[in-house]
Write a protein that holds these residues in place. Sequence first.
Motif, PDB file in Angstrom:
ATOM      1  N   ASN A 152      -0.780  -1.714   3.483  1.00  0.00           N
ATOM      2  CA  ASN A 152      -0.328  -1.922   2.103  1.00  0.00           C
ATOM      3  C   ASN A 152      -1.343  -2.654   1.235  1.00  0.00           C
ATOM      4  OD1 ASN A 152       0.644  -4.006   4.063  1.00  0.00           O
ATOM      5  ND2 ASN A 152       1.173  -5.114   2.199  1.00  0.00           N
ATOM      6  N   GLU A 153      -2.304  -3.352   1.848  1.00  0.00           N
ATOM      7  CA  GLU A 153      -3.294  -4.094   1.063  1.00  0.00           C
ATOM      8  C   GLU A 153      -4.598  -3.325   0.886  1.00  0.00           C
ATOM      9  OE1 GLU A 153      -3.822  -8.242   1.719  1.00  0.00           O
ATOM     10  OE2 GLU A 153      -1.842  -8.482   2.628  1.00  0.00           O
ATOM     11  N   THR A 154      -5.100  -2.738   1.959  1.00  0.00           N
ATOM     12  CA  THR A 154      -6.384  -2.033   1.871  1.00  0.00           C
ATOM     13  C   THR A 154      -6.233  -0.532   1.701  1.00  0.00           C
ATOM     14  OG1 THR A 154      -6.562  -1.687   4.260  1.00  0.00           O
ATOM     15  CG2 THR A 154      -7.417  -3.778   3.383  1.00  0.00           C
ATOM     16  N   GLY A 155      -5.086   0.002   2.084  1.00  0.00           N
ATOM     17  CA  GLY A 155      -4.914   1.451   2.066  1.00  0.00           C
ATOM     18  C   GLY A 155      -5.499   2.140   3.283  1.00  0.00           C
ATOM     19  N   ALA A 156      -6.040   1.378   4.234  1.00  0.00           N
ATOM     20  CA  ALA A 156      -6.654   1.969   5.415  1.00  0.00           C
ATOM     21  C   ALA A 156      -5.631   2.764   6.227  1.00  0.00           C
ATOM     22  CB  ALA A 156      -7.279   0.882   6.285  1.00  0.00           C
ATOM     23  N   ILE A 157      -5.981   4.000   6.553  1.00  0.00           N
ATOM     24  CA  ILE A 157      -5.104   4.882   7.315  1.00  0.00           C
ATOM     25  C   ILE A 157      -5.389   4.689   8.805  1.00  0.00           C
ATOM     26  CG2 ILE A 157      -4.395   7.267   7.710  1.00  0.00           C
ATOM     27  CD1 ILE A 157      -5.570   7.915   4.922  1.00  0.00           C
ATOM     28  N   ILE A 272      -8.469   9.695  -9.824  1.00  0.00           N
ATOM     29  CA  ILE A 272      -8.396   8.330 -10.358  1.00  0.00           C
ATOM     30  C   ILE A 272      -9.304   7.409  -9.552  1.00  0.00           C
ATOM     31  CG2 ILE A 272      -6.884   6.330 -10.689  1.00  0.00           C
ATOM     32  CD1 ILE A 272      -4.606   8.311 -11.244  1.00  0.00           C
ATOM     33  N   LYS A 273      -9.309   7.580  -8.247  1.00  0.00           N
ATOM     34  CA  LYS A 273     -10.135   6.726  -7.388  1.00  0.00           C
ATOM     35  C   LYS A 273     -11.618   6.934  -7.679  1.00  0.00           C
ATOM     36  CE  LYS A 273     -10.085   4.966  -2.712  1.00  0.00           C
ATOM     37  NZ  LYS A 273      -9.386   5.038  -1.419  1.00  0.00           N
ATOM     38  N   GLN A 274     -12.027   8.179  -7.819  1.00  0.00           N
ATOM     39  CA  GLN A 274     -13.424   8.466  -8.117  1.00  0.00           C
ATOM     40  C   GLN A 274     -13.840   7.855  -9.454  1.00  0.00           C
ATOM     41  OE1 GLN A 274     -13.928  12.728  -7.903  1.00  0.00           O
ATOM     42  NE2 GLN A 274     -13.294  12.822  -5.754  1.00  0.00           N
ATOM     43  N   ASP A 275     -12.973   7.972 -10.441  1.00  0.00           N
ATOM     44  CA  ASP A 275     -13.267   7.398 -11.760  1.00  0.00           C
ATOM     45  C   ASP A 275     -13.378   5.879 -11.674  1.00  0.00           C
ATOM     46  OD1 ASP A 275     -13.163   9.954 -12.779  1.00  0.00           O
ATOM     47  OD2 ASP A 275     -11.152   9.744 -13.641  1.00  0.00           O
ATOM     48  N   LEU A 298      -7.341   1.011  -3.747  1.00  0.00           N
ATOM     49  CA  LEU A 298      -8.704   0.500  -3.751  1.00  0.00           C
ATOM     50  C   LEU A 298      -8.632  -1.017  -3.628  1.00  0.00           C
ATOM     51  CD1 LEU A 298     -11.578   1.715  -4.091  1.00  0.00           C
ATOM     52  CD2 LEU A 298     -11.417   1.139  -6.523  1.00  0.00           C
ATOM     53  N   ASN A 299      -9.255  -1.553  -2.565  1.00  0.00           N
ATOM     54  CA  ASN A 299      -9.303  -3.002  -2.358  1.00  0.00           C
ATOM     55  C   ASN A 299     -10.765  -3.418  -2.376  1.00  0.00           C
ATOM     56  OD1 ASN A 299      -9.356  -5.666  -0.928  1.00  0.00           O
ATOM     57  ND2 ASN A 299      -7.168  -5.262  -0.730  1.00  0.00           N
ATOM     58  N   GLU A 348     -10.706 -14.499  -1.102  1.00  0.00           N
ATOM     59  CA  GLU A 348     -10.196 -15.116  -2.331  1.00  0.00           C
ATOM     60  C   GLU A 348     -10.464 -14.258  -3.563  1.00  0.00           C
ATOM     61  OE1 GLU A 348     -11.744 -19.042  -2.658  1.00  0.00           O
ATOM     62  OE2 GLU A 348     -10.508 -19.848  -1.031  1.00  0.00           O
ATOM     63  N   GLY A 349     -11.445 -13.396  -3.484  1.00  0.00           N
ATOM     64  CA  GLY A 349     -11.775 -12.565  -4.640  1.00  0.00           C
ATOM     65  C   GLY A 349     -11.201 -11.169  -4.586  1.00  0.00           C
ATOM     66  N   ALA A 350     -10.485 -10.843  -3.522  1.00  0.00           N
ATOM     67  CA  ALA A 350     -10.030  -9.459  -3.337  1.00  0.00           C
ATOM     68  C   ALA A 350      -8.976  -9.051  -4.367  1.00  0.00           C
ATOM     69  CB  ALA A 350      -9.468  -9.287  -1.935  1.00  0.00           C
ATOM     70  N   LEU A 351      -9.176  -7.876  -4.915  1.00  0.00           N
ATOM     71  CA  LEU A 351      -8.229  -7.264  -5.846  1.00  0.00           C
ATOM     72  C   LEU A 351      -7.739  -5.951  -5.255  1.00  0.00           C
ATOM     73  CD1 LEU A 351     -10.174  -7.763  -9.189  1.00  0.00           C
ATOM     74  CD2 LEU A 351      -8.013  -8.875  -8.587  1.00  0.00           C
ATOM     75  N   ARG A 352      -6.470  -5.646  -5.488  1.00  0.00           N
ATOM     76  CA  ARG A 352      -5.916  -4.367  -5.041  1.00  0.00           C
ATOM     77  C   ARG A 352      -5.491  -3.554  -6.246  1.00  0.00           C
ATOM     78  NH1 ARG A 352      -0.267  -4.123  -1.889  1.00  0.00           N
ATOM     79  NH2 ARG A 352       0.442  -4.562  -4.023  1.00  0.00           N
ATOM     80  N   PHE A 353      -6.149  -2.413  -6.435  1.00  0.00           N
ATOM     81  CA  PHE A 353      -5.729  -1.452  -7.439  1.00  0.00           C
ATOM     82  C   PHE A 353      -4.974  -0.348  -6.697  1.00  0.00           C
ATOM     83  CE2 PHE A 353      -9.446  -2.020 -10.725  1.00  0.00           C
ATOM     84  CZ  PHE A 353      -9.160  -3.374 -10.805  1.00  0.00           C
ATOM     85  N   SER A 354      -3.784  -0.012  -7.152  1.00  0.00           N
ATOM     86  CA  SER A 354      -3.043   1.093  -6.530  1.00  0.00           C
ATOM     87  C   SER A 354      -2.309   1.872  -7.611  1.00  0.00           C
ATOM     88  CB  SER A 354      -2.061   0.566  -5.471  1.00  0.00           C
ATOM     89  OG  SER A 354      -1.192  -0.430  -5.986  1.00  0.00           O
TER      90      SER A 354
END
Length: 375
Positions: A152-157, A272-275, A298-299, A348-354
């Motif tokens: 749920n945080e990184t999207g890693a499958i 969207i991810k590529q952009d 995207l993390n 501490e700097g990690a951002l999650r865009f989903s």
Amino acid sequence: MTVYLDCNATTPLEPEVIDIMKKYLCDEFANAGSRTHEFGNIAKAAVEQAREKVGLVVGADKSDVIFTSGATEANNIAILGLEAFAVASEKMHIITTTIEHKAVLEPIAHLEQKGFDVTYLEPEPDGRISPLDLAAALRADTCLVSIMHVNNETGAIQPLSECVDVLKAHDAYFHVDAAQSYGKEVDVLKNPRIDLISCSAHKVYGPKGVGALINRRRKYKRVPLSPILFGGGQERGLRPGTLPVHQIAGFGVAAELALKHYKNRTVRCEQIKQDAMSALEVLSPNYHGQEYAIASTLNFSIEGVNSEAAIVALKGIIAVSNGSACTSSSYSPSHVLEAMKLTEDEVEGALRFSWCHLTETPNWSAVTTALSRLI
């Protein structure tokens, strides 16, 4: 206008889901357990129709579907519901991972306090668990293996197909938390060796407050789960309580639409991810767990940028998070990113865009400008 980029926390509702929910909330409002009149029968029929649709997404029979309040409850039933069987059969070893959602880690920790032995698999740098580590951890007394599908945080499958291969010669029950993948990464969840699947409607464009546990048969026998709640005979006695027909009907439509459109939705999410990655390139981001990530997540972190400051700077442009919505109030560092051995600054700097197929195109230029001011 602010663009919503927090779909791993919850997704918008499909219009067709809203329509069916209105029908069973306002017009056909009866209790599905009322068997003495036509109103109850209509409600029951709606539940059974939704049950079939939810099962079809993972290739399961409708009788395998147990409705819950969401993936968290489904996880709890799958894990805590095995306690009596595990104790009676003297198989009190559990294998899970350090990157699971708290809805898996905390029930397992509860069993650990009661004498269960737990092996926690650590992720590789790419955020995925090694099937070789799973094979090495298996024991004769292993009762349950619980590994999420998409983080749920990184999207890693996670490599579920390879994990299934490891488990083919072992009788341990295999539970998959598919909250982030149900209706999105479809094919692997149809593997019949996955005994238990947890899913949630609000992660697949359905309503909050409803989910399901898929309990498949293996050699004609289901996983021997015991109820953890009591007070009624609903859902084969495993999950008591009046069924929320309008939510279940909404879940059914959401599942139906997911199965029909998941390929096209993935194409939109990949664009969207590529952009996003093209726009962020000027900031030299460090990506986390993206080599095998789902198309909608995207993390990343940017050197010198604190995530809390970034979230404030991005207000009015995009709405994002820096971790799981279920633990956001604690402000504790991400256990997922720490398990991946990221540096303190990266965590501490990690951002999650989903995002999702319904997401409007963000103003990526404004995003990068806002973030660049923090460097």
